[in-house]
Design a protein around this motif. Structure first.
Motif, PDB file in Angstrom:
ATOM      1  N   THR A 183       0.844  -1.197   0.000  1.00 19.05           N
ATOM      2  CA  THR A 183       0.000   0.000   0.000  1.00 19.05           C
ATOM      3  C   THR A 183       0.885   1.255   0.000  1.00 19.05           C
ATOM      4  OG1 THR A 183      -0.179   0.011   2.430  1.00 19.05           O
ATOM      5  CG2 THR A 183      -1.848  -1.226   1.214  1.00 19.05           C
ATOM      6  N   GLU A 184       0.325   2.375   0.432  1.00 21.49           N
ATOM      7  CA  GLU A 184       1.011   3.665   0.368  1.00 21.49           C
ATOM      8  C   GLU A 184       2.356   3.702   1.083  1.00 21.49           C
ATOM      9  OE1 GLU A 184       0.330   8.305   1.749  1.00 21.49           O
ATOM     10  OE2 GLU A 184      -1.365   6.899   1.741  1.00 21.49           O
ATOM     11  N   PRO A 185       2.518   3.122   2.295  1.00 29.99           N
ATOM     12  CA  PRO A 185       3.832   3.166   2.950  1.00 29.99           C
ATOM     13  C   PRO A 185       4.963   2.583   2.083  1.00 29.99           C
ATOM     14  CG  PRO A 185       2.169   2.498   4.521  1.00 29.99           C
ATOM     15  CD  PRO A 185       1.494   2.524   3.182  1.00 29.99           C
ATOM     16  N   ASP A 215      -2.749   8.597  -3.202  1.00 28.66           N
ATOM     17  CA  ASP A 215      -1.632   9.211  -2.473  1.00 28.66           C
ATOM     18  C   ASP A 215      -0.322   8.472  -2.742  1.00 28.66           C
ATOM     19  OD1 ASP A 215      -3.355  11.081  -1.449  1.00 28.66           O
ATOM     20  OD2 ASP A 215      -3.734   9.953   0.399  1.00 28.66           O
ATOM     21  N   GLY A 216      -0.385   7.157  -2.814  1.00 30.86           N
ATOM     22  CA  GLY A 216       0.815   6.389  -3.140  1.00 30.86           C
ATOM     23  C   GLY A 216       1.336   6.725  -4.522  1.00 30.86           C
ATOM     24  N   GLY A 217       0.414   6.934  -5.465  1.00 26.18           N
ATOM     25  CA  GLY A 217       0.827   7.322  -6.806  1.00 26.18           C
ATOM     26  C   GLY A 217       1.510   8.674  -6.834  1.00 26.18           C
ATOM     27  N   LYS A 218       1.041   9.595  -6.000  1.00 20.84           N
ATOM     28  CA  LYS A 218       1.644  10.930  -5.977  1.00 20.84           C
ATOM     29  C   LYS A 218       3.065  10.894  -5.427  1.00 20.84           C
ATOM     30  CE  LYS A 218      -2.679  13.525  -5.647  1.00 20.84           C
ATOM     31  NZ  LYS A 218      -3.510  14.429  -4.815  1.00 20.84           N
ATOM     32  N   VAL A 219       3.285  10.160  -4.336  1.00 18.27           N
ATOM     33  CA  VAL A 219       4.645  10.103  -3.784  1.00 18.27           C
ATOM     34  C   VAL A 219       5.579   9.350  -4.737  1.00 18.27           C
ATOM     35  CG1 VAL A 219       3.896  10.322  -1.391  1.00 18.27           C
ATOM     36  CG2 VAL A 219       4.078   8.048  -2.405  1.00 18.27           C
ATOM     37  N   ASP A 268      -4.561   1.428  -8.480  1.00 21.31           N
ATOM     38  CA  ASP A 268      -5.457   2.504  -8.038  1.00 21.31           C
ATOM     39  C   ASP A 268      -4.766   3.861  -7.939  1.00 21.31           C
ATOM     40  OD1 ASP A 268      -7.564   0.698  -7.836  1.00 21.31           O
ATOM     41  OD2 ASP A 268      -7.115   0.225  -5.739  1.00 21.31           O
ATOM     42  N   VAL A 269      -3.644   4.036  -8.639  1.00 28.90           N
ATOM     43  CA  VAL A 269      -3.021   5.359  -8.655  1.00 28.90           C
ATOM     44  C   VAL A 269      -3.830   6.256  -9.590  1.00 28.90           C
ATOM     45  CG1 VAL A 269      -0.747   4.380  -8.212  1.00 28.90           C
ATOM     46  CG2 VAL A 269      -1.448   4.804 -10.564  1.00 28.90           C
ATOM     47  N   GLY A 270      -3.751   7.565  -9.400  1.00 24.41           N
ATOM     48  CA  GLY A 270      -4.511   8.483 -10.237  1.00 24.41           C
ATOM     49  C   GLY A 270      -3.993   8.528 -11.662  1.00 24.41           C
TER      50      GLY A 270
END
Length: 459
Positions: free
Chosen positions: A373-375, A403-407, A427-429
């Motif tokens: 996931t995001e972490p 949020d993970g896609g942005k980082v 599920d990244v933007g």
């Protein structure tokens, strides 16, 4: 009257009809007719003595093989006429002609792709011949001599073995004596076969050119006779195989797939592969390896020359991934690591990402379908800023989120070495996906430009 009854040739009328006089060839006394069974037969065509001798050599080749003493044209004639059914004991180490071995392969197997065997028909024949013997070997039924007799004939040509099945022993129903049923029942457990599957100890140390070994401990095409024990890689199998692998010093690639290799078997197997002099690729995919097995793999990483490691579709979790990451941070040889379809979670994903900060050799990393996931995306973003050797990264089928896609996009903006990044089904933007793709295309263009400049400079 008498003169009227006599013909011009002074013969009585009626003895020879007039037609006989007009067609002398019809007289059987003046014509010899020869009817041959072969319409092409001619007395003028006589086989050369050389051809008769060569035909004799072909006919009696099994009893007295004569080949090296012939001149090239004669040798080609004999090789073209030899039947593929000759015993291998005669042809194996005598005939090197690829045309002969091509006929042997095509006469035995319907599909013959020689490109998979270094374009050598002879290598293809002996590899597939030995594979067939091993795949049909039944413990305590097949005589091991059937394998050992072939080894001197094929050991110089076998470089790879792809064993797609290994048969277990035939289990006969126990027989009980009516007079002493209790003793018979107690003796059943002692009637154990000498081996559970083919024992590779009798073979691998003799194949001095073997470079690749692929094994599946199971039975193919069992149909309605399916039983779980047909697909059991026992601990005794593992121990025998481990000792055989240690003796095979030329082995470069080892694959054991779909064989229910668990932690204990993995640890036993890898303990014999430590400090192996030539092993470069290890594939233990589609097995049951967990965290304890992953720790054994981590130990092997820094006590071998491995360049490629495939352990996808196993049961490795966070602690096992941490052990692998610790080894990866110190490793200087591994180029390819495939961990997809495990259960690393963010605990394992973050550990692997942090290892990339120290590792300077890994070029291809696959973490697909690992419950990340995001972490993990955040940790990977930091790694991509500093790492300059990774060329391909697969994070597909993980829930990285927007949020993970942005980082990840932020980290990619500082990276100039990554050429492939698979973020499908994460599920990244769409915006992050587009920006990451733009960075990848820029990096790929730089690589192409450098190659063009290098080619121009070499001219």
């Amino acid at each position: 009257m008498a003169a009227a009854t006599m013909s011009k040739g002074n013969a009585p009328a009626g003895i020879y009809p007039p037609i006989a006089k007009l067609n002398p060839a019809a007289d059987p006394r003046r014509m010899r007719r020869i009817i041959a069974e072969d319409p092409e037969w001619s007395l003028a065509v006589v086989p050369l003595l050389t051809n008769l001798c060569l035909q004799h050599i072909v006919k009696h080749f099994e009893e007295r093989p004569i080949l090296d003493e012939l001149v090239p044209d004669q040798k080609a004639f004999v090789l073209e006429k030899l039947p593929p059914s000759l015993p291998l004991s005669v042809t194996a180490n005598l005939i090197s002609d690829e045309g002969y071995w091509k006929r042997c392969c095509e006469g035995r197997w319907a599909v013959s792709d020689v490109s998979e065997y270094g374009h050598s028909w002879k290598r293809m024949f002996f590899e597939r011949h030995l594979e067939n013997i091993i795949e049909l070997f039944i413990p305590d039924v097949t005589d091991p001599k059937a394998v050992l007799d072939v080894v001197p004939l094929c050991q110089n040509y076998v470089r790879r073995l792809k064993i797609s099945q290994l048969l277990p022993p035939i289990k006969e129903p126990p027989k009980f004596d009516e007079d002493d049923a209790s003793d018979s029942a107690s003796d059943v457990g002692n009637d154990r076969p000498s081996m559970d599957h083919f024992d590779f100890r009798i073979l691998l140390d003799k194949l001095t050119n073997l470079e690749e070994l692929q094994l599946v401990y199971g039975v193919k095409g069992c149909g309605m006779n399916f039983e779980w024990n047909l697909f059991e890689f026992t601990f005794r199998d593992c121990e025998f195989l481990a000792k055989a692998l240690k003796s095979c010093k030329s082995l470069k690639v080892l694959r054991i797939n779909q064989s229910k290799v668990d932690d204990e078997k993995c640890r036993k197997l890898l303990s014999y592969l430590l400090d192996h002099p030539s092993l470069l690729e290890l594939d233990l995919s589609h097995n049951l390896i967990g965290d304890r097995g992953a720790r054994a793999i981590g130990k092997l990483l820094n006590r071998s020359r491995l360049e490629r490691l495939d352990i996808y579709d196993n049961q490795i979790r966070g602690s096992g991934a941490q052990a692998l990451a610790h080894a990866l941070s110190k490793n200087t040889s591994l180029l390819y690591l495939n961990l997809r379809l495990n259960r690393l979670g963010d605990e394992g994903g973050q550990a692997v990402a942090q290892a990339l900060l120290k590792n300077g050799t890994l070029r291809n990393l696959n973490l697909g379908a690992n419950e990340l996931t995001e972490p993990t995306a955040t940790a990977m973003s930091h790694a991509l800023v500093q790492n300059s050797t990774l060329r391909s990264l697969n994070l597909s089928c993980n829930r990285l989120g927007v949020d993970g896609g942005k980082v990840l996009e932020e980290g990619m903006s500082h990276n100039s070495s990554l050429l492939e990044c698979d973020i499908r089904l994460t599920d990244v933007g769409l915006e992050s996906e587009y920006c990451i793709g733009q960075v990848l295309r820029t990096n790929q263009a730089k690589v192409r430009r450098k190659r063009t400049q290098a080619v121009a400079a070499s001219r």
